[in-house]
Motif scaffolding. Structure first.
Motif, PDB file in Angstrom:
ATOM      1  N   VAL A  52       0.837  -1.205   0.000  1.00  0.00           N
ATOM      2  CA  VAL A  52       0.000   0.000   0.000  1.00  0.00           C
ATOM      3  C   VAL A  52       0.874   1.258   0.000  1.00  0.00           C
ATOM      4  N   ALA A  53       2.039   1.207   0.644  1.00  0.00           N
ATOM      5  CA  ALA A  53       2.959   2.350   0.564  1.00  0.00           C
ATOM      6  C   ALA A  53       3.440   2.536  -0.871  1.00  0.00           C
ATOM      7  N   ALA A  54       3.716   1.420  -1.551  1.00  0.00           N
ATOM      8  CA  ALA A  54       4.124   1.510  -2.960  1.00  0.00           C
ATOM      9  C   ALA A  54       3.017   2.103  -3.815  1.00  0.00           C
ATOM     10  N   LEU A  55       1.776   1.690  -3.544  1.00  0.00           N
ATOM     11  CA  LEU A  55       0.637   2.245  -4.283  1.00  0.00           C
ATOM     12  C   LEU A  55       0.555   3.751  -4.075  1.00  0.00           C
ATOM     13  N   ALA A  56       0.722   4.198  -2.830  1.00  0.00           N
ATOM     14  CA  ALA A  56       0.652   5.628  -2.528  1.00  0.00           C
ATOM     15  C   ALA A  56       1.753   6.404  -3.248  1.00  0.00           C
ATOM     16  N   GLU A  57       2.981   5.911  -3.159  1.00  0.00           N
ATOM     17  CA  GLU A  57       4.092   6.628  -3.795  1.00  0.00           C
ATOM     18  C   GLU A  57       3.972   6.598  -5.315  1.00  0.00           C
ATOM     19  N   LEU A  88       1.068   6.527  -6.993  1.00  0.00           N
ATOM     20  CA  LEU A  88      -0.027   7.413  -7.393  1.00  0.00           C
ATOM     21  C   LEU A  88       0.269   8.881  -7.126  1.00  0.00           C
ATOM     22  N   TYR A  89       0.893   9.165  -5.970  1.00  0.00           N
ATOM     23  CA  TYR A  89       0.961  10.544  -5.499  1.00  0.00           C
ATOM     24  C   TYR A  89       2.368  11.025  -5.121  1.00  0.00           C
ATOM     25  N   GLY A  90       3.354  10.139  -5.049  1.00  0.00           N
ATOM     26  CA  GLY A  90       4.641  10.504  -4.473  1.00  0.00           C
ATOM     27  C   GLY A  90       5.813  10.411  -5.417  1.00  0.00           C
ATOM     28  N   ALA A  91       6.932   9.901  -4.914  1.00  0.00           N
ATOM     29  CA  ALA A  91       8.191   9.905  -5.666  1.00  0.00           C
ATOM     30  C   ALA A  91       8.139   9.049  -6.921  1.00  0.00           C
ATOM     31  N   GLY A  92       7.242   8.055  -6.961  1.00  0.00           N
ATOM     32  CA  GLY A  92       7.146   7.170  -8.124  1.00  0.00           C
ATOM     33  C   GLY A  92       6.043   7.522  -9.090  1.00  0.00           C
ATOM     34  N   ARG A  93       5.526   8.750  -9.005  1.00  0.00           N
ATOM     35  CA  ARG A  93       4.463   9.164  -9.942  1.00  0.00           C
ATOM     36  C   ARG A  93       4.913   8.941 -11.387  1.00  0.00           C
ATOM     37  N   GLY A  94       4.034   8.285 -12.159  1.00  0.00           N
ATOM     38  CA  GLY A  94       4.322   8.091 -13.576  1.00  0.00           C
ATOM     39  C   GLY A  94       5.167   6.876 -13.883  1.00  0.00           C
ATOM     40  N   CYS A  95       5.655   6.175 -12.875  1.00  0.00           N
ATOM     41  CA  CYS A  95       6.492   4.994 -13.104  1.00  0.00           C
ATOM     42  C   CYS A  95       5.621   3.763 -13.309  1.00  0.00           C
ATOM     43  N   LYS A  96       5.784   3.101 -14.434  1.00  0.00           N
ATOM     44  CA  LYS A  96       5.081   1.843 -14.648  1.00  0.00           C
ATOM     45  C   LYS A  96       5.861   0.667 -14.077  1.00  0.00           C
ATOM     46  N   GLN A  97       7.174   0.872 -13.836  1.00  0.00           N
ATOM     47  CA  GLN A  97       8.017  -0.151 -13.208  1.00  0.00           C
ATOM     48  C   GLN A  97       8.700   0.514 -12.001  1.00  0.00           C
ATOM     49  N   MET A  98       8.377   0.067 -10.798  1.00  0.00           N
ATOM     50  CA  MET A  98       8.892   0.711  -9.593  1.00  0.00           C
ATOM     51  C   MET A  98       9.100  -0.315  -8.490  1.00  0.00           C
ATOM     52  N   VAL A  99      10.204  -0.173  -7.778  1.00  0.00           N
ATOM     53  CA  VAL A  99      10.462  -0.971  -6.578  1.00  0.00           C
ATOM     54  C   VAL A  99      10.348  -0.045  -5.381  1.00  0.00           C
ATOM     55  N   MET A 100       9.681  -0.521  -4.325  1.00  0.00           N
ATOM     56  CA  MET A 100       9.533   0.260  -3.096  1.00  0.00           C
ATOM     57  C   MET A 100      10.042  -0.553  -1.925  1.00  0.00           C
ATOM     58  N   GLU A 112       8.235  10.433  -0.746  1.00  0.00           N
ATOM     59  CA  GLU A 112       7.801  11.819  -0.557  1.00  0.00           C
ATOM     60  C   GLU A 112       6.660  11.982   0.435  1.00  0.00           C
ATOM     61  N   LEU A 113       5.945  10.914   0.731  1.00  0.00           N
ATOM     62  CA  LEU A 113       4.707  11.058   1.495  1.00  0.00           C
ATOM     63  C   LEU A 113       4.893  10.906   2.992  1.00  0.00           C
ATOM     64  N   GLY A 114       6.104  10.600   3.427  1.00  0.00           N
ATOM     65  CA  GLY A 114       6.415  10.577   4.851  1.00  0.00           C
ATOM     66  C   GLY A 114       5.593   9.562   5.614  1.00  0.00           C
ATOM     67  N   PRO A 115       5.306   9.857   6.889  1.00  0.00           N
ATOM     68  CA  PRO A 115       4.630   8.872   7.743  1.00  0.00           C
ATOM     69  C   PRO A 115       3.194   8.576   7.350  1.00  0.00           C
ATOM     70  N   ASP A 116       2.612   9.376   6.452  1.00  0.00           N
ATOM     71  CA  ASP A 116       1.230   9.121   6.033  1.00  0.00           C
ATOM     72  C   ASP A 116       1.136   8.218   4.808  1.00  0.00           C
ATOM     73  N   ALA A 117       2.272   7.753   4.276  1.00  0.00           N
ATOM     74  CA  ALA A 117       2.237   6.945   3.043  1.00  0.00           C
ATOM     75  C   ALA A 117       1.372   5.709   3.206  1.00  0.00           C
ATOM     76  N   GLY A 118       1.519   5.015   4.346  1.00  0.00           N
ATOM     77  CA  GLY A 118       0.731   3.810   4.548  1.00  0.00           C
ATOM     78  C   GLY A 118      -0.755   4.088   4.619  1.00  0.00           C
ATOM     79  N   LEU A 119      -1.118   5.173   5.327  1.00  0.00           N
ATOM     80  CA  LEU A 119      -2.533   5.551   5.396  1.00  0.00           C
ATOM     81  C   LEU A 119      -3.082   5.906   4.020  1.00  0.00           C
TER      82      LEU A 119
END
Length: 326
Positions: free
Chosen positions: A118-123, A125-137, A303-310
């Motif tokens: 879910v942190a990967a989903l957040a990043e 959609l909204y964070g450091a990985g915006r626009g990445c179709k291939q991303m490791v978190m 980029e989303l800090g402690p709220d990434a999981g939420l």
């Protein structure tokens, strides 16, 4: 000329970020946190954990009665189709039907995924990985969680238990991993926040003139937070600890870069308070050891800090409800 359409506000959903030391429960509309409460989770038995979670979810629903679904991000291997937490390394969970328990007791559609997913989903959609179709978190805290976005979708494996990147072995005869993991030499055992604290305590004992040693003499707990404080103040002993931990992390990142060739590797979690003290040694190892062109893979701070999981858990609830047609 017709007036511009008014954007439709995002549905409110409840997100749960359940970690090895604390749980956070929030109600969100997109990335906006409308309600947020946290409480400890360390040391709770399975029944106590469920009761605490249900209590917080009911409080969230009472605070925001318009919430339409719940997303659970939990640090466990999952049978996602059945909504079962199969096993957790840093919490007491064993074959726990957590999705159905929550749905029955709180009364909202509930969806469950690994906390790092879910942190990967957040990043993504909204964070450091915006626009990445291939991303490791990676999320680095008490342990190390992993999430993969491949071809624009979260990768979960055959049953939902995949992408446990923290249990990648980087030292074949290394130390036993922590919690319930049966492995040895996992990157979680060698580069997590727990490992950082352990290395910092050893360094404090071995270097009596260091800032870490002075903290120890003052009765301070020598953990990842203390190591970060000392290193940011310029203590060479603490900086050396981060070089060790970051180098180990870099060995794992080299493997992920070679295997997945992601557009970016995003690193989050509590240990990221140290920033480049941790990431620069990891990047250096990646540059030296990964195959070209993977040795140029960007390693980015989340980029989303402690709220990434939420944010990610709430986004999971929203997207899965839409897929269900809710």
């Amino acid at each position: 000329m017709s007036a511009a359409a008014t954007p439709v506000p995002a549905a409110e959903t409840i997100g749960v970020d359940l970690g090895g030391t604390k749980m956070a429960v929030g109600v969100l509309a997109g990335t906006e946190v409308l309600h947020n409460r946290r409480r400890p989770s360390r040391g709770l038995g399975e029944g106590e954990l469920v009761e605490a979670l249900v209590e917080e979810l009911r409080a969230a629903r009472e605070a925001r009665p318009g919430a339409v679904a719940i997303g659970l991000g939990i640090p466990a291997t999952l049978d996602q189709e059945k909504g079962i937490a199969v096993s957790a390394v840093n919490l007491t969970m064993n074959e726990l039907p957590i999705r159905d328990l929550v749905e029955e007791r709180v009364g909202l559609p509930t969806f469950v995924d690994n906390d790092a997913n879910v942190a990967a989903l957040a990043e993504n959609l909204y964070g450091a990985g915006r626009g990445c179709k291939q991303m490791v978190m990676l999320t680095i805290g008490t342990g190390i969680g992993g999430g993969l976005v491949l071809n624009g979708e979260l990768y979960r494996g055959a049953t939902g238990a995949g992408a446990e990147l923290g249990h990648t072995v980087i030292e074949v005869d290394g130390p036993r991993c922590q919690g319930n993991c049966p492995g040895r030499g996992c990157v979680e055992a060698l580069a997590s926040g727990t490992a950082l604290g352990r290395e910092a305590r050893a360094a404090a004992e071995e270097s009596p003139d260091s800032a870490l040693a002075r903290m120890l003499a003052e009765g301070r707990e020598i953990d990842g937070r203390a190591a970060t404080e000392a290193a940011q103040a310029g203590d060479p002993t603490a900086i050396a600890v981060f070089e060790t931990i970051g180098g180990r992390l870099g060995a794992a990142l080299t493997t992920f870069a070679n295997v997945f060739e992601p557009q970016a590797i995003v690193v989050g979690g509590g240990v990221m308070a140290a920033g480049d003290l941790l990431l620069e040694p990891a990047r250096e190892v990646l540059r030296k050891r990964a195959l070209p062109p993977m040795n140029r893979t960007p390693v980015l701070a989340a980029e989303l800090g402690p709220d990434a999981g939420l944010i990610g858990a709430a986004a999971l609830a929203r997207t899965e409800l839409e897929r269900r047609g809710g």
